[in-house]
Write an enzyme that holds these catalytic residues in place. Structure first.
Site, PDB file in Angstrom:
ATOM      1  N   LYS A   1       3.600 -15.308   3.093  1.00 13.99           N
ATOM      2  CA  LYS A   1       3.864 -16.082   1.871  1.00 13.99           C
ATOM      3  C   LYS A   1       5.381 -16.276   1.814  1.00 13.99           C
ATOM      4  CE  LYS A   1       2.501 -17.949  -2.044  1.00 13.99           C
ATOM      5  NZ  LYS A   1       1.656 -19.159  -2.134  1.00 13.99           N
TER       6      LYS A   1
ATOM      7  N   ASP B   1      -2.365 -18.339   1.058  1.00 15.25           N
ATOM      8  CA  ASP B   1      -3.329 -19.068   0.215  1.00 15.25           C
ATOM      9  C   ASP B   1      -4.024 -20.156   1.042  1.00 15.25           C
ATOM     10  OD1 ASP B   1      -0.841 -20.295   0.368  1.00 15.25           O
ATOM     11  OD2 ASP B   1      -0.797 -20.985  -1.713  1.00 15.25           O
TER      12      ASP B   1
ATOM     13  N   ASP C   1     -12.077  -9.270   4.381  1.00 14.40           N
ATOM     14  CA  ASP C   1     -13.330  -9.305   3.606  1.00 14.40           C
ATOM     15  C   ASP C   1     -13.850 -10.740   3.597  1.00 14.40           C
ATOM     16  OD1 ASP C   1     -13.289  -6.588   2.857  1.00 14.40           O
ATOM     17  OD2 ASP C   1     -13.965  -7.071   0.821  1.00 14.40           O
TER      18      ASP C   1
ATOM     19  N   TYR D   1       0.824  -1.206   0.000  1.00 12.05           N
ATOM     20  CA  TYR D   1       0.000   0.000   0.000  1.00 12.05           C
ATOM     21  C   TYR D   1       0.862   1.261   0.000  1.00 12.05           C
ATOM     22  CZ  TYR D   1      -4.630  -2.030   0.880  1.00 12.05           C
ATOM     23  OH  TYR D   1      -5.828  -2.686   0.772  1.00 12.05           O
TER      24      TYR D   1
ATOM     25  N   ASP E   1      -6.162  -7.098   4.183  1.00  8.24           N
ATOM     26  CA  ASP E   1      -7.304  -6.490   3.498  1.00  8.24           C
ATOM     27  C   ASP E   1      -8.174  -7.584   2.892  1.00  8.24           C
ATOM     28  OD1 ASP E   1      -8.888  -4.427   2.309  1.00  8.24           O
ATOM     29  OD2 ASP E   1      -7.881  -4.840   0.409  1.00  8.24           O
TER      30      ASP E   1
HETATM   31  C1  IPM Z   1     -10.384  -1.308   3.928  1.00  7.91           C
HETATM   32  C2  IPM Z   1     -10.627  -0.731   2.578  1.00  7.91           C
HETATM   33  C3  IPM Z   1      -9.466   0.189   2.204  1.00  7.91           C
HETATM   34  C4  IPM Z   1      -8.213  -0.643   2.184  1.00  7.91           C
HETATM   35  C5  IPM Z   1      -9.641   0.954   0.881  1.00  7.91           C
HETATM   36  C6  IPM Z   1     -10.920   1.752   0.867  1.00  7.91           C
HETATM   37  C7  IPM Z   1      -8.453   1.826   0.590  1.00  7.91           C
HETATM   38  O1  IPM Z   1     -10.814  -1.723   1.617  1.00  7.91           O
HETATM   39  O2  IPM Z   1     -10.308  -0.536   4.912  1.00  7.91           O
HETATM   40  O3  IPM Z   1     -10.275  -2.522   4.051  1.00  7.91           O
HETATM   41  O4  IPM Z   1      -7.897  -1.271   1.178  1.00  7.91           O
HETATM   42  O5  IPM Z   1      -7.510  -0.651   3.197  1.00  7.91           O
HETATM   43 MN    MN Z   2     -10.768  -3.745   2.437  1.00 12.87          MN
END
Ligand code: IPM
Ligand code: MN
Length: 352
Positions: free
Chosen positions: A189, A221, A249, A142, A245
């Site tokens: 990894k 993975d 999710d 990032y 990240d």
């Molecule tokens: C999160 C989001 C952010 C990230 C984006 C919006 C930049 O997806 O907080 O997980 O990737 O960190």
């Molecule tokens: Mn995210």
């Protein structure tokens, strides 16, 4: 106690969900005798529109002067589909994380009994799952060097970590493991990436200092697979920025809705509390977005920024009650009657 809170609703559904969290915070303050003082600030696309900068200096000053930041979401489709855009809303979030030194992002994954049927996973896999994902937040790809060369036809992003960056997040993860079930999974990894080998090396150096913690090293993975195959395997998981990240999710599915996952970003300066979901522009202004992740982020704010555990619990209990009572937005309603964003917010506040 006086609570100085910076309120950064951001874009899309951000303002609607933050408004509901503010209702919960006010209800808690009333019940426990605290006084909340909010200072509004712009971040994301709305800040680009107003100041040409997704994280203006004024906003940073307000965050620095506050005890905690309550954050909504940033993002706008106007920028998503324009790869040539010079400024992007997301840069505001990244700038905030970097400037506030928020190197640790804590994303707890907890299940609610009455929602287990909403999970795409089998009930017996999900029932009782309780894990804490700790995502490094100010390093890796990032923030590493990125760019284009050869007339724009070659692009690169660099995953870079220093010993200091890795040590501080791993130490924090070991400390969390000590406070929980004493099991830590370090996700990397290391079979491919040099930065991952540094992570693993440092984790192995720190591990002997925490003999009670059972450490387990897992390739990302495989971790992605184990997370849905056997979520109860995990207690505390720690990983670098990009892996975190993606995995968080994925982890949000375990609970049945992304609209439930809260987060705390902590580090050097003022901590930030925000839902892990994005700005969901399709729902903006429709009063349908699930506010619970932001309300639960406010609970984390009481616990982490102010050390007010009973206050945090009061919010959590009211959220659990709203889920049990079926006072939820359409994403959680299972085809039954659903409630609007503001109705859920009012109900939770009234039940605190
Ligand atoms: C999160 C989001 C952010 C990230 C984006 C919006 C930049 O997806 O907080 O997980 O990737 O960190
Ligand atoms: Mn995210």
């Amino acid at each position: 106690m006086k609570l100085k809170i910076a309120q950064l609703p951001g874009d899309g559904i951000g303002p609607e969900v933050v408004e509901q969290a503010v209702k919960a915070v006010n209800a808690v303050c009333k019940k426990f005798g605290h006084e909340a003082e909010y200072t509004f600030a712009y971040a994301g696309a709305c800040a680009i529109d107003k100041f040409g900068n997704p994280y203006p200096d004024e906003t940073h000053e307000i965050c620095m002067q506050s005890d905690a930041v309550l954050f909504g979401a940033v993002g706008d489709p106007r920028f998503d589909n324009d790869p040539t855009a010079k400024v992007r809303p997301e840069q505001g979030l990244l700038a905030m994380r970097k400037k506030l030194g928020l190197y640790a992002n804590l994303r707890p994954v907890e299940t609610f009994k009455s929602l287990i049927s909403k999970s795409p996973l089998k009930t017996e896999l999900v029932d009782g799952a309780d894990l804490m994902c700790i995502r490094e937040l100010t390093g890796g790809m990032y923030f590493g060097e990125k760019g284009r060369k050869e007339n724009g036809n070659v692009a690169y992003d660099t995953c870079i970590y220093s010993r200091e960056e890795v040590e501080r997040i791993l130490k924090l993860a070991f400390e969390y493991a000590m406070k929980r079930r004493k099991k830590l999974t370090v996700v990397d990894k290391a079979n491919v990436l040099e930065s991952s080998r540094l992570w693993r090396q440092i984790a192995q150096e720190i591990a002997p200092k925490y003999p009670e913690v059972e450490v387990d090293y897992m390739f990302v993975d495989n971790a992605a697979m184990q997370l849905i195959r056997f979520p109860k395997h995990f207690d505390v998981m720690v990983t670098e920025n990009m892996f975190g990240d993606i995995l968080t999710d994925e982890a949000s599915c375990i609970t049945g809705s992304m609209g439930l996952l809260a987060s705390a970003s902590i580090g050097v300066h003022t901590s930030v509390f925000e839902p892990i979901h994005g700005s969901y522009p399709q729902a903006a202004g429709k009063n349908i977005a699930n506010p619970l992740a932001t309300i639960l982020s406010a609970a984390m704010m009481f616990e982490y920024a102010f050390g007010l555990m009973d206050e945090g619990r009061a919010i959590r209990n009211a959220v659990a009650k709203s889920i049990e009572a079926g006072v939820v937005t359409e994403d959680l309603a299972n085809g039954a009657k659903s409630y609007s964003t503001s109705e859920v917010g009012d109900w939770v506040a009234a039940n605190i």
